[in-house]
Design a protein around this motif. Structure first.
Motif, PDB file in Angstrom:
ATOM      1  N   THR A 361       0.830  -1.204   0.000  1.00 34.70           N
ATOM      2  CA  THR A 361       0.000   0.000   0.000  1.00 34.70           C
ATOM      3  C   THR A 361       0.868   1.260   0.000  1.00 34.70           C
ATOM      4  O   THR A 361       0.356   2.364   0.037  1.00 34.70           O
ATOM      5  N   THR A 362       2.193   1.083  -0.052  1.00 35.07           N
ATOM      6  CA  THR A 362       3.055   2.263  -0.068  1.00 35.07           C
ATOM      7  C   THR A 362       3.396   2.690  -1.498  1.00 35.07           C
ATOM      8  O   THR A 362       3.195   3.834  -1.869  1.00 35.07           O
ATOM      9  N   THR A 363       3.872   1.747  -2.345  1.00 32.90           N
ATOM     10  CA  THR A 363       4.234   2.147  -3.704  1.00 32.90           C
ATOM     11  C   THR A 363       3.080   1.969  -4.688  1.00 32.90           C
ATOM     12  O   THR A 363       3.121   2.464  -5.799  1.00 32.90           O
ATOM     13  N   ARG A 364       2.059   1.208  -4.299  1.00 30.50           N
ATOM     14  CA  ARG A 364       0.920   0.991  -5.195  1.00 30.50           C
ATOM     15  C   ARG A 364      -0.341   1.501  -4.498  1.00 30.50           C
ATOM     16  O   ARG A 364      -0.395   1.603  -3.293  1.00 30.50           O
ATOM     17  N   ARG A 365      -1.368   1.749  -5.263  1.00 35.63           N
ATOM     18  CA  ARG A 365      -2.663   2.060  -4.658  1.00 35.63           C
ATOM     19  C   ARG A 365      -3.770   1.358  -5.455  1.00 35.63           C
ATOM     20  O   ARG A 365      -4.769   1.937  -5.845  1.00 35.63           O
ATOM     21  N   ASP A 366      -3.557   0.035  -5.633  1.00 34.83           N
ATOM     22  CA  ASP A 366      -4.454  -0.774  -6.457  1.00 34.83           C
ATOM     23  C   ASP A 366      -5.914  -0.661  -6.021  1.00 34.83           C
ATOM     24  O   ASP A 366      -6.801  -0.412  -6.847  1.00 34.83           O
ATOM     25  N   LEU A 367      -6.166  -0.848  -4.729  1.00 31.13           N
ATOM     26  CA  LEU A 367      -7.574  -0.901  -4.316  1.00 31.13           C
ATOM     27  C   LEU A 367      -8.226   0.478  -4.342  1.00 31.13           C
ATOM     28  O   LEU A 367      -9.445   0.583  -4.549  1.00 31.13           O
ATOM     29  N   GLU A 368      -7.411   1.526  -4.188  1.00 33.79           N
ATOM     30  CA  GLU A 368      -7.976   2.878  -4.350  1.00 33.79           C
ATOM     31  C   GLU A 368      -8.418   3.078  -5.796  1.00 33.79           C
ATOM     32  O   GLU A 368      -9.496   3.629  -6.061  1.00 33.79           O
ATOM     33  N   LYS A 369      -7.570   2.598  -6.728  1.00 33.70           N
ATOM     34  CA  LYS A 369      -7.932   2.698  -8.153  1.00 33.70           C
ATOM     35  C   LYS A 369      -9.207   1.911  -8.442  1.00 33.70           C
ATOM     36  O   LYS A 369     -10.079   2.360  -9.186  1.00 33.70           O
ATOM     37  N   VAL A 370      -9.302   0.732  -7.848  1.00 33.57           N
ATOM     38  CA  VAL A 370     -10.483  -0.104  -8.073  1.00 33.57           C
ATOM     39  C   VAL A 370     -11.729   0.594  -7.533  1.00 33.57           C
ATOM     40  O   VAL A 370     -12.771   0.645  -8.195  1.00 33.57           O
ATOM     41  N   LYS A 371     -11.604   1.163  -6.344  1.00 28.89           N
ATOM     42  CA  LYS A 371     -12.758   1.871  -5.764  1.00 28.89           C
ATOM     43  C   LYS A 371     -13.196   3.034  -6.655  1.00 28.89           C
ATOM     44  O   LYS A 371     -14.383   3.209  -6.934  1.00 28.89           O
ATOM     45  N   ASP A 372     -12.214   3.841  -7.076  1.00 28.88           N
ATOM     46  CA  ASP A 372     -12.536   4.976  -7.955  1.00 28.88           C
ATOM     47  C   ASP A 372     -13.267   4.489  -9.201  1.00 28.88           C
ATOM     48  O   ASP A 372     -14.267   5.069  -9.627  1.00 28.88           O
ATOM     49  N   ALA A 373     -12.747   3.420  -9.775  1.00 32.57           N
ATOM     50  CA  ALA A 373     -13.351   2.910 -11.006  1.00 32.57           C
ATOM     51  C   ALA A 373     -14.764   2.391 -10.736  1.00 32.57           C
ATOM     52  O   ALA A 373     -15.684   2.612 -11.537  1.00 32.57           O
ATOM     53  N   LEU A 374     -14.955   1.716  -9.613  1.00 31.52           N
ATOM     54  CA  LEU A 374     -16.292   1.197  -9.294  1.00 31.52           C
ATOM     55  C   LEU A 374     -17.290   2.345  -9.095  1.00 31.52           C
ATOM     56  O   LEU A 374     -18.413   2.303  -9.600  1.00 31.52           O
ATOM     57  N   ARG A 375     -16.855   3.366  -8.365  1.00 34.75           N
ATOM     58  CA  ARG A 375     -17.719   4.556  -8.198  1.00 34.75           C
ATOM     59  C   ARG A 375     -18.148   5.071  -9.567  1.00 34.75           C
ATOM     60  O   ARG A 375     -19.325   5.294  -9.830  1.00 34.75           O
ATOM     61  N   HIS A 376     -17.168   5.190 -10.431  1.00 31.66           N
ATOM     62  CA  HIS A 376     -17.413   5.769 -11.753  1.00 31.66           C
ATOM     63  C   HIS A 376     -18.355   4.902 -12.591  1.00 31.66           C
ATOM     64  O   HIS A 376     -19.336   5.397 -13.148  1.00 31.66           O
ATOM     65  N   VAL A 377     -18.056   3.605 -12.668  1.00 33.35           N
ATOM     66  CA  VAL A 377     -18.835   2.777 -13.603  1.00 33.35           C
ATOM     67  C   VAL A 377     -20.251   2.507 -13.095  1.00 33.35           C
ATOM     68  O   VAL A 377     -21.190   2.428 -13.891  1.00 33.35           O
ATOM     69  N   PHE A 378     -20.417   2.364 -11.781  1.00 34.23           N
ATOM     70  CA  PHE A 378     -21.790   2.170 -11.281  1.00 34.23           C
ATOM     71  C   PHE A 378     -22.626   3.428 -11.515  1.00 34.23           C
ATOM     72  O   PHE A 378     -23.793   3.355 -11.889  1.00 34.23           O
ATOM     73  N   SER A 379     -21.988   4.560 -11.329  1.00 35.31           N
ATOM     74  CA  SER A 379     -22.702   5.807 -11.586  1.00 35.31           C
ATOM     75  C   SER A 379     -23.012   5.939 -13.084  1.00 35.31           C
ATOM     76  O   SER A 379     -24.138   6.280 -13.473  1.00 35.31           O
ATOM     77  N   ALA A 380     -22.025   5.604 -13.932  1.00 35.69           N
ATOM     78  CA  ALA A 380     -22.239   5.686 -15.385  1.00 35.69           C
ATOM     79  C   ALA A 380     -23.338   4.726 -15.838  1.00 35.69           C
ATOM     80  O   ALA A 380     -24.022   4.957 -16.836  1.00 35.69           O
ATOM     81  N   ALA A 381     -23.516   3.635 -15.089  1.00 34.65           N
ATOM     82  CA  ALA A 381     -24.560   2.665 -15.442  1.00 34.65           C
ATOM     83  C   ALA A 381     -25.923   3.089 -14.887  1.00 34.65           C
ATOM     84  O   ALA A 381     -26.916   2.373 -15.024  1.00 34.65           O
ATOM     85  N   GLY A 382     -25.948   4.250 -14.255  1.00 39.45           N
ATOM     86  CA  GLY A 382     -27.228   4.783 -13.771  1.00 39.45           C
ATOM     87  C   GLY A 382     -27.627   4.289 -12.394  1.00 39.45           C
ATOM     88  O   GLY A 382     -28.768   4.450 -11.955  1.00 39.45           O
ATOM     89  N   TYR A 383     -26.675   3.683 -11.694  1.00 37.58           N
ATOM     90  CA  TYR A 383     -26.997   3.137 -10.373  1.00 37.58           C
ATOM     91  C   TYR A 383     -26.833   4.199  -9.289  1.00 37.58           C
ATOM     92  O   TYR A 383     -25.857   4.940  -9.284  1.00 37.58           O
ATOM     93  N   VAL A 384     -27.808   4.247  -8.398  1.00 41.84           N
ATOM     94  CA  VAL A 384     -27.724   5.155  -7.259  1.00 41.84           C
ATOM     95  C   VAL A 384     -27.884   4.336  -5.977  1.00 41.84           C
ATOM     96  O   VAL A 384     -28.817   3.524  -5.868  1.00 41.84           O
ATOM     97  N   ASN A 385     -26.979   4.507  -5.048  1.00 39.85           N
ATOM     98  CA  ASN A 385     -27.105   3.840  -3.752  1.00 39.85           C
ATOM     99  C   ASN A 385     -28.106   4.603  -2.909  1.00 39.85           C
ATOM    100  O   ASN A 385     -27.811   5.688  -2.404  1.00 39.85           O
ATOM    101  N   LYS A 386     -29.294   4.012  -2.772  1.00 45.34           N
ATOM    102  CA  LYS A 386     -30.384   4.756  -2.106  1.00 45.34           C
ATOM    103  C   LYS A 386     -30.102   5.009  -0.625  1.00 45.34           C
ATOM    104  O   LYS A 386     -30.582   5.965  -0.059  1.00 45.34           O
ATOM    105  N   ASN A 387     -29.314   4.125  -0.032  1.00 44.64           N
ATOM    106  CA  ASN A 387     -28.975   4.312   1.390  1.00 44.64           C
ATOM    107  C   ASN A 387     -28.231   5.623   1.608  1.00 44.64           C
ATOM    108  O   ASN A 387     -28.404   6.296   2.612  1.00 44.64           O
ATOM    109  N   ILE A 388     -27.364   5.940   0.628  1.00 49.15           N
ATOM    110  CA  ILE A 388     -26.585   7.165   0.773  1.00 49.15           C
ATOM    111  C   ILE A 388     -27.391   8.387   0.362  1.00 49.15           C
ATOM    112  O   ILE A 388     -27.400   9.411   1.025  1.00 49.15           O
ATOM    113  N   SER A 389     -28.154   8.227  -0.726  1.00 47.23           N
ATOM    114  CA  SER A 389     -28.858   9.400  -1.254  1.00 47.23           C
ATOM    115  C   SER A 389     -30.024   9.821  -0.356  1.00 47.23           C
ATOM    116  O   SER A 389     -30.529  10.917  -0.475  1.00 47.23           O
TER     117      SER A 389
END
Lengths: 390, 390
Positions: A361-389
Motif C-alpha cells: 500500500t506504499t508504492t501501489r494504490r491498487d484498491l484505491e484505483k479499483v474503488k474509484d473505477a467502481l464509483r465511476h462505472v456504477f454511476s455511469a450505469a445509472g446506479y444510485v445507492n439509495k442508502n446514501i442518497s
C-alpha cells in the motif's frame, strides 16, 4: 539494469494476480541446467520457504509443474484406494470439481453441500463423520467461485475429535499466502495450492505439502498408485534431494517458474507471515466496507465471518448486469472476473485482492484505483445507492 | 526498450536449451487474465502453430502446464484400459520410464530392448507385432540418455502393415522442433513433447498432439479414464475453445509460458519447418565430424544412421573421465550433461545442439565455442588424439 514490467491493465481477478518486477524478472532468468549447483540451491530454498508460509516444520512439500488442479490428482491418486469413502465439504464450484477428481481415482464421494454463500456447519460435519468411516475429508478453504472462507481449524478439530484416522485435506488454492493457515498446529494432512494467487507468481506451478502421516501412508500402502506424474513416490526423492543440495531427476523442473517462486517467497518470508494475514484482513475489510457502505451492494458470502480476505464476490444491484459494469471497468484499465458458480452465474462479479494488491500500500494504490473505477462505472450505469442518497 | 538476457554460461545439455531474448521477455509478460481476449488469441495461435511444427492438419493439440513426463500419463490414462497390451521400443533410459508409466495405468507392457547405442530393428518389431495384439506401441524418437534416433516412419509403416489397429505413439520430447516429424503423413496417433528442448522455451509445458483416431477412441471409450488432470475429456473443450477464440475454464493455463511458447513458435514457423530440420542436420553432422575426426572420440549410437540431430553422446577415451572434462568445461562457461543410461553412466557425456544453438549461426557461434572449449579441456586433461598426431 533494473527491470520494469510493461504498463498494463490492473489485474484484480481472484488469480492470476499482479506480480512484482522482481518476480517477473526472475521468470526471465536465462537458461540454466536443472541439475546445476545454483538452481539446486534456489529450488532447495524455495522448498524451505514454502514450509514457512504454511507454518509447518514437518510437512513435505511437492513443487511440480502443473496447475492447481494437479494438486487434487496428487491427493486422490496417492491417498485414495479404490472404494475408499471421501467427504467433500462443498462451498461452491470447486467442491464439485474436487469430488469429480476423487471419483476418477475410485473414491466413493459424499458431498456435504451448503447453500450458495455458506459453508457446512460444525454440526453437519460432525454428523457426517459419525455415520461413515471416511478416508479423507476435503475443505475448499476459499471457494474462488463464491468467496466463501471455510473454517479449516474448526473442521480439523471436529475430525480429530470424532474420526481421528480421517485425513484432513485443505484446498488452499485461493488462500495460501492470503489467509491464516497453521498446518502443524491445526493438524492438516495436506495443504495444496497454485503459484498464481496469494503466492504472487505466474501460473504454472502446483504446490502441495503433505503431513508426515500422509507421507507414511503413501510409503506403506500396498495397492498401486494409479498415476505416474502425480505419484509422490516418484517425487519424494526429488524433493528431498533438492532440499539437501543433491539434485535428483524424475522430470525436468520448470526452472524459471521456480526462480520466480523463490523471488516471491523471499519477499513474503522477509516479514512474519502473521503480519501478511493481518494486512490482507485490513485491506479486505476496508474494501468490503466500501462495497457495503458506499456502494450499498450485497456480497455472496452471507456472513462476514465466512468471507474470504483475498477476494470479494459482489451481487449486482437490481437492473444492473455484468455487461453494464465489466466492459466499463476494462475501459478504466481494471480487469475483474465475472460469475462462476452456476446457480448465480450472471448475478455477481468477483474482485481479487491478494498479494501486492493487498500488501503493497506504499508504492501501489491498487484498491484505491479499483474503488474509484467502481464509483465511476456504477454511476455511469445509472446506479444510485439509495442508502446514501436518502 | 529492448530486453537482453543476462550474461550466463552457455547451456548445451540436451534440454533445457538456450532461449532467445524475445522468448524470455515473453516469459516476463505482465499478469493478464487467462480469460482475456488478448491471451485467448495468443493461446489459440500457439495451438495452430504447434500443428504446423508437427506437419499435421487434423491432430488435436493439448498444451498443458506440466513436464514432458505428464505426456506419458496422458497417453497411458487416455488410451490404456486395464489389461491392455503395450509394446515399448526401448532405446535407452526413457523407454523404461514410459513402460513404468503405462504399467501404473494397468497396461501389460512388453519391452523390445536394443543393446545400448541401438534401436530395435524392423524385423524385431514385425515379429513382436505378429505374436501379440497390442493396443499401442511407443517409440522414443530420440532417447536423451543415448542420443539414439529411432526411425519413426519405419515403425509406423510396419505397424500399419501388420497390426493396423495398434496406436502409434511417438515420444518426441527430445526431437520435436529438431528432427523430421510428419505426423499425418506417417500416420502417428500421438506425438508428445515438452517446451524446453527443440521448441526453445523454458521448461514447464507438456505438449501433446493426438490423431483423430486417438481422440475418437477416448470420446467413445466405455471404461472410466483413471485421471482427472491428464484426462483429454477435460481438456478437449478447453483446447477447442481457445482455438475458436472462446476461452473455456478447466485449470488456469500457465499464461506466461504460453506467451513464451507463442514467441518461439512464431520464430520457428516464420520459415518452412523442413529448412529447420536441414539446419539441425548440418549442425549435427559438422559437430559429429569434429568429435570423430578431430577429437577421435566414439559416440554412443553405433551407427550414424540412428544418431540424433539435436544432441551428441560421446564416450570418454581411455584414462579420461567426467571429472577431467565437465568441471573444466564449466570453467570455460560451457555447461554439458553427464551420462544418464545406467549401463554406461560414467563412460560418456552429452552435448545438446537444439534450437538457437543449431539454427542461429549468424548472430551466435555456440558450437564453435563448444568445439574450442573441447579442444582446450581434452588437451588440458592430457588427452592426445593418436589418429591426428600420427
Amino acid at each position: 539494469m533494473a527491470f520494469h514490467q510493461a504498463e498494463h491493465s490492473l489485474l484484480v481477478i481472484p488469480g492470476p494476480i499482479e506480480v512484482s518486477d522482481d518476480v517477473l524478472f526472475a521468470n526471465a532468468t536465462p537458461s540454466q541446467s536443472h541439475m546445476s549447483k545454483s538452481f539446486t540451491e534456489t529450488f532447495g530454498q524455495a522448498i524451505k520457504m514454502f514450509r514457512q508460509v504454511l507454518v509447518t516444520e514437518r510437512g513435505q512439500p511437492f513443487i511440480v509443474a502443473g496447475s492447481g488442479t494437479l494438486g487434487w490428482d496428487m491427493v486422490a491418486s496417492n491417498l485414495i484406494e479404490s472404494g475408499d469413502e471421501a467427504l467433500v465439504l462443498h462451498s461452491g464450484y470447486f467442491g464439485q470439481s474436487f469430488a469429480d477428481c476423487l471419483e476418477a481415482y475410485g473414491a466413493k464421494v459424499t458431498q456435504l453441500k451448503a447453500p450458495v454463500g455458506q459453508c457446512p456447519s460444525r454440526e453437519q460435519i460432525a454428523e457426517a463423520l459419525t455415520t461413515t468411516n471416511y478416508k479423507l475429508i476435503t475443505v475448499t478453504h476459499v471457494d474462488t467461485s463464491t468467496g466463501v472462507l471455510s473454517n479449516a481449524q474448526m473442521v480439523s478439530e471436529v475430525v480429530h475429535q470424532i474420526s481421528p484416522d480421517t485425513l484432513v485435506i485443505l484446498d488452499g488454492v485461493c488462500s495460501v499466502g492470503s489467509e491464516e493457515i497453521r498446518m502443524d498446529e491445526w493438524s492438516l494432512d495436506v495443504v495444496m495450492c497454485a503459484s498464481q494467487k496469494g503466492l504472487g507468481v505466474p501460473p504454472g506451478l502446483s504446490l502441495v505439502c503433505a503431513s508426515e502421516r500422509a507421507v507414511h501412508f503413501v510409503e506403506a500402502r500396498k495397492t498401486k498408485i494409479n498415476s505416474y506424474f502425480a505419484s509422490w513416490l516418484n517425487w519424494l526423492p526429488v524433493m528431498r534431494g533438492y532440499e539437501q543440495g543433491k539434485p535428483v531427476y524424475f522430470a525436468t523442473p520448470p526452472v524459471q517458474l521456480i526462480c520466480a517462486l523463490h523471488a516471491s517467497l523471499k519477499e513474503i518470508t522477509s516479514r512474519p507471515i502473521a503480519e501478511r494475514w493481518t494486512k490482507n484482513k485490513q485491506a479486505s475489510k476496508d474494501f468490503k466496507d466500501f462495497v457495503t457502505d458506499e456502494l450499498g451492494l450485497k456480497q455472496v458470502p452471507n456472513d462476514p465471518a465466512f468471507a474470504a480476505n483475498g477476494m470479494t464476490a459482489i451481487y449486482f444491484p437490481e437492473g444492473i448486469s455484468a455487461s453494464d459494469i465489466v466492459p466499463r471497468l476494462l475501459e478504466c484499465g481494471i480487469v475483474v472476473a465475472g460469475g462462476l458458480h452456476k446457480e448465480i452465474k450472471d448475478k455477481y462479479f468477483r474482485i481479487g485482492h491478494m498479494g501486492l494488491t493487498a500488501i503493497d500500500t506504499t508504492t501501489r494504490r491498487d484498491l484505491e484505483k479499483v474503488k474509484d473505477a467502481l464509483r465511476h462505472v456504477f454511476s455511469a450505469a445509472g446506479y444510485v445507492n439509495k442508502n446514501i442518497s436518502k
